[in-house]
Write a protein that holds these residues in place. Sequence first.
Motif, PDB file in Angstrom:
ATOM      1  N   SER A 101       1.016  -1.145   0.008  1.00 52.76           N
ATOM      2  CA  SER A 101      -0.067  -0.036   0.036  1.00 52.76           C
ATOM      3  C   SER A 101       0.736   1.157  -0.118  1.00 52.76           C
ATOM      4  CB  SER A 101      -1.592   0.149   1.383  1.00 52.76           C
ATOM      5  OG  SER A 101      -0.367   0.056   2.575  1.00 52.76           O
ATOM      6  N   ASN A 102       2.660   1.091   0.007  1.00 54.45           N
ATOM      7  CA  ASN A 102       2.743   2.059   0.078  1.00 54.45           C
ATOM      8  C   ASN A 102       4.088   2.687  -1.254  1.00 54.45           C
ATOM      9  OD1 ASN A 102       2.678   2.802   2.818  1.00 54.45           O
ATOM     10  ND2 ASN A 102       4.573   1.402   3.092  1.00 54.45           N
ATOM     11  N   LEU A 103       3.361   2.102  -2.351  1.00 52.28           N
ATOM     12  CA  LEU A 103       3.642   1.950  -3.878  1.00 52.28           C
ATOM     13  C   LEU A 103       3.184   3.428  -4.448  1.00 52.28           C
ATOM     14  CD1 LEU A 103       3.025  -1.289  -5.433  1.00 52.28           C
ATOM     15  CD2 LEU A 103       4.940  -0.305  -4.367  1.00 52.28           C
ATOM     16  N   ASP A 104       3.895   4.245  -5.139  1.00 56.14           N
ATOM     17  CA  ASP A 104       3.883   5.168  -5.733  1.00 56.14           C
ATOM     18  C   ASP A 104       3.588   5.277  -6.941  1.00 56.14           C
ATOM     19  OD1 ASP A 104       3.262   8.135  -5.289  1.00 56.14           O
ATOM     20  OD2 ASP A 104       6.141   8.312  -5.450  1.00 56.14           O
ATOM     21  N   LYS A 105       2.800   6.255  -7.610  1.00 57.96           N
ATOM     22  CA  LYS A 105       2.930   5.900  -8.724  1.00 57.96           C
ATOM     23  C   LYS A 105       4.248   6.420 -10.194  1.00 57.96           C
ATOM     24  CE  LYS A 105       2.743  11.580  -8.805  1.00 57.96           C
ATOM     25  NZ  LYS A 105       1.897  12.072  -9.400  1.00 57.96           N
TER      26      LYS A 105
END
Length: 176
Positions: A96-100
Amino acid sequence: NNHSDWCFVVMQEREFGPFKLELGGRYDSVSVSPDFTGLSEKNFDLTSFSIGGIWKFNELFHMTINLDSAQRAPTAEELFAYGPHVATGLFEIGNSNLDKEKSTGGDIGLHFHTETFEASVSAYRTQYSNFTYLLETIDVIDDLPVALWTQTDATFEGWEAQVSWDFIENNSGLWT
């Protein structure tokens, strides 16, 4: 589940004799929410731009050049997965910490075409920051290898060639 809250797109093209210029831009506001409670929705503002050109040397040859910069939001699966994935045969765990994901790239190509024959060759290079992919681990859950959704910088480059020849047309159709 991914959905675009709203999107704005602009595309323009203009011909200058044998040269055609194409411009594009896009802005997206994207929300990604899990199918279950306990995790909160993630929101992403995304922009993409492109510029390209086609130069027609004559009726047989033309050259293309394209440059682009794009952003992509992680999918719900990449952010929130936790369980077996039948198609991959893996136990996938989202992050859930993935960035664009951001990419900048370009390509150049040369094309030859007649009424029955086409050939092209092109080269491309795209650089990514936060490229999203599945990383297999040595862990096992429920007899499946565990894979984590993660991000890294990456570069894709290469070339491609294509040849097409319409060699006969008869009652059975066009044979290419």
